[in-house]
Design a protein around this motif. Sequence first.
Motif, short mmCIF file in Angstrom:
data_model
loop_
_atom_site.label_atom_id
_atom_site.label_comp_id
_atom_site.label_asym_id
_atom_site.label_seq_id
_atom_site.Cartn_x
_atom_site.Cartn_y
_atom_site.Cartn_z
N GLY A 67 0.79 -1.23 0.00
CA GLY A 67 0.00 0.00 0.00
C GLY A 67 0.82 1.28 0.00
O GLY A 67 0.27 2.37 0.05
N PHE A 68 2.15 1.15 -0.06
CA PHE A 68 3.02 2.32 -0.04
C PHE A 68 2.93 3.08 -1.36
O PHE A 68 2.83 2.49 -2.42
N SER A 69 2.95 4.41 -1.29
CA SER A 69 2.91 5.20 -2.52
C SER A 69 3.84 6.41 -2.40
O SER A 69 4.16 6.86 -1.31
N ASP A 103 5.11 5.21 11.60
CA ASP A 103 4.99 4.18 10.56
C ASP A 103 4.55 4.74 9.22
O ASP A 103 4.83 4.17 8.18
N GLU A 104 3.78 5.83 9.23
CA GLU A 104 3.09 6.23 8.01
C GLU A 104 3.67 7.45 7.31
O GLU A 104 3.83 7.46 6.10
#
Length: 315
Positions: A67-69, A103-104
Motif C-alpha cells: 500500500g506504499f505510494s 509508521d506512516e
Amino acid sequence: MAANFVIPAKMKAWVYREHGNAADVLGLDPELEVPEVQEGQVLVKVLAAALNPIDTHRVTGVFQLPGFSLPAVPGYDLAGIVVKVDRKVKELKVGDEVFGIADEHGTLAEYTAVKESSLALKPKKLSFAESASLPLAIQTAHGGLERAGLCPGMSLLVLGGAGGVGTLAIQLGKEVFGAARVAATCSTGKLDLMKSLGADLAIDYTKVNFEDLPEKFDVVYDAVGQSERAVKAVKPGGSVVTIAEHNKTLPPPAFSFIGKSDGSTLEKLNPFLESRKVKPVIDPKSPFPFTQAIEAFSYLQTGRAAGKVVIHPIP
C-alpha cells in the motif's frame, strides 16, 4: 495549553518522488502539507530524528511496504512534542514530550502524525537527540533477544556490536536480560566502545573469525547478515536471531526478526534509560543538521557509523 501551538498548513520536509540513491532522489520541499491527524493519532512537532538502514532500503525501493505510494518522507525514529491529539487518544496530551516510531508519514519533516500506541513519554534525563536515536533500534534489539529466549546466566554473542542495534543488544543483554557473559564483534577502532558498553569479550573481526573460537554461545544476535557463520558459534540447543537476512532460507537454528513499533516496549525500558544503565550511542559525526539529511544518508551508507546517525535540530 493547545493555544500555545500554532500549527501551520505547510511545513519543510525531505521528500522522494521516485526510488533511487538518496543523494539523487531526496529533495527538501518547503511547502509540504502538514498531515491530518487520523483516528487514534497525535500530531508531533519533530525536534530530532534518526536514520536506520531500512530508511535507505525504502528510498532505493529495495524494501517496500504494502500500500506504499510516492511521494514519501523518509524516516521512522523521532523525538518531539505533541501539538494536537485525535479525540480517541487516551493517554497522551498536547505538550507531552514523546519518542517513538512513525509508521506512516516519515520523520524527516517538521511535523508528523503518529499512532498513540507507537509512542511513549520521552525519558526525562535524555535529550531529544538521544531519545530519537533509540526507538527502532532498541525495540529491534529487545524483541530479537526476547524471541531468542535469552535468560539470566546465559551467554550472548552480538555480531555487529558497534551498529545502532548492536550497541543496544550488548547493553540490554547484560542489564535487562541478565546475560552472564556478552561477546561482540567489531572493527579494530571500536574495541574500547564494546567494553565500555559492557561486553566481556570484544572480538576484532578484521583479525579473528568468531566461529573458529573454542567458546560457543547460548544466543547469537546477528545484526550484520552472517547467519551461515553464526550457526557455527552457537551451543547445541541455542538460538541464532538475524535482523539482516529476511528473504532467504536460513540455516537452523537461525531465524529472522523484524522490529515493530510498540510504545509499551519503550515504556518498559524507560527505567533503564533514566538510570543510564542502558545508554544511547550516537555516532561522533552526529547530529547532522536538518539541511544535511543527504549527507547523513551518505554517511549511514558507508557502514562505518558507531551507534546511530541522528538529525537535529529540525526547524
